[in-house]
Scaffold this active site. Structure first.
Site, PDB file in Angstrom:
ATOM      1  N   CYS A   1       0.866  -1.177   0.000  1.00 50.67           N
ATOM      2  CA  CYS A   1       0.000   0.000   0.000  1.00 50.67           C
ATOM      3  C   CYS A   1       0.902   1.227   0.000  1.00 50.67           C
ATOM      4  O   CYS A   1       2.115   1.106  -0.238  1.00 50.67           O
ATOM      5  CB  CYS A   1      -0.988  -0.011   1.170  1.00 50.67           C
TER       6      CYS A   1
ATOM      7  N   ARG B   1      -3.260  -0.768   5.324  1.00 51.37           N
ATOM      8  CA  ARG B   1      -3.813  -1.866   4.536  1.00 51.37           C
ATOM      9  C   ARG B   1      -2.859  -3.040   4.351  1.00 51.37           C
ATOM     10  O   ARG B   1      -3.249  -4.193   4.566  1.00 51.37           O
ATOM     11  CB  ARG B   1      -4.270  -1.346   3.165  1.00 51.37           C
TER      12      ARG B   1
ATOM     13  N   ASP C   1      -7.980   3.489   1.292  1.00 46.90           N
ATOM     14  CA  ASP C   1      -7.066   3.868   2.362  1.00 46.90           C
ATOM     15  C   ASP C   1      -7.874   4.440   3.522  1.00 46.90           C
ATOM     16  O   ASP C   1      -8.555   5.455   3.360  1.00 46.90           O
ATOM     17  CB  ASP C   1      -6.066   4.907   1.851  1.00 46.90           C
TER      18      ASP C   1
END
Length: 155
Positions: A9, A15, A127
């Site tokens: 990420c 994440r 996100d």
């Protein structure tokens, strides 16, 4: 031979370490440690050495996941060291494609959302950094679904 998977990420604090922790937990519960090797990294190196975001750790812990990964930045050597490189969103996917040193390396890059089957309304793993609690919960829901399906498809 183990399938080596790298989750990626932006900052490697929400994440991707959550995906790594969730998938590792599923691997451990199913006795599949001899089949998979996992890591995670970020495209941005500003959080290098940090634990995952406190909010992500709290939400993950409430589901039984202990996220202890220390953030690191993606390295060119990762394209040689991993069989599958999993991008959390289209921006991550494009950045990884641009970094890939060869066509073979580029072909290792996949989208996490392509493994998520239970949430057709999402086209990426969003996100949650600037979101509230619900954002972290949605990400965990998506990652649990995607990791379960990824294990199934890679076995």
């Amino acid at each position: 031979m183990k399938k080596r998977i790298l989750f990626v990420c932006l900052g490697n604090i929400c994440r991707s370490p959550a995906a790594q922790g969730i998938m590792q937990s599923m691997i451990d519960k199913n006795g599949l440690q001899d089949q998979f090797e996992l890591d995670s990294a970020g495209l941005y190196g500003g959080h290098a050495g940090d634990l995952p975001d406190h909010r992500m750790r709290v939400h993950a812990y409430q589901r039984g996941y202990n996220l202890t990964h220390r953030s690191r930045q993606v390295r060119i050597s990762d394209f040689d060291n991993f069989d599958v490189i999993v991008a959390m969103d289209d921006s991550n996917f494009s950045s990884l494609k641009a970094m890939a040193p060869t066509l073979d390396a580029e072909n290792k890059i996949v989208r996490m959302i392509d493994y998520v089957r239970g949430f057709p309304q999402y086209d990426s793993v969003p996100d949650p950094y600037y979101e509230g609690a619900e954002g972290f919960e949605i990400v965990l829901d998506l990652l649990e679904d995607g990791c379960r399906n990824m294990i199934e498809s890679l076995q």
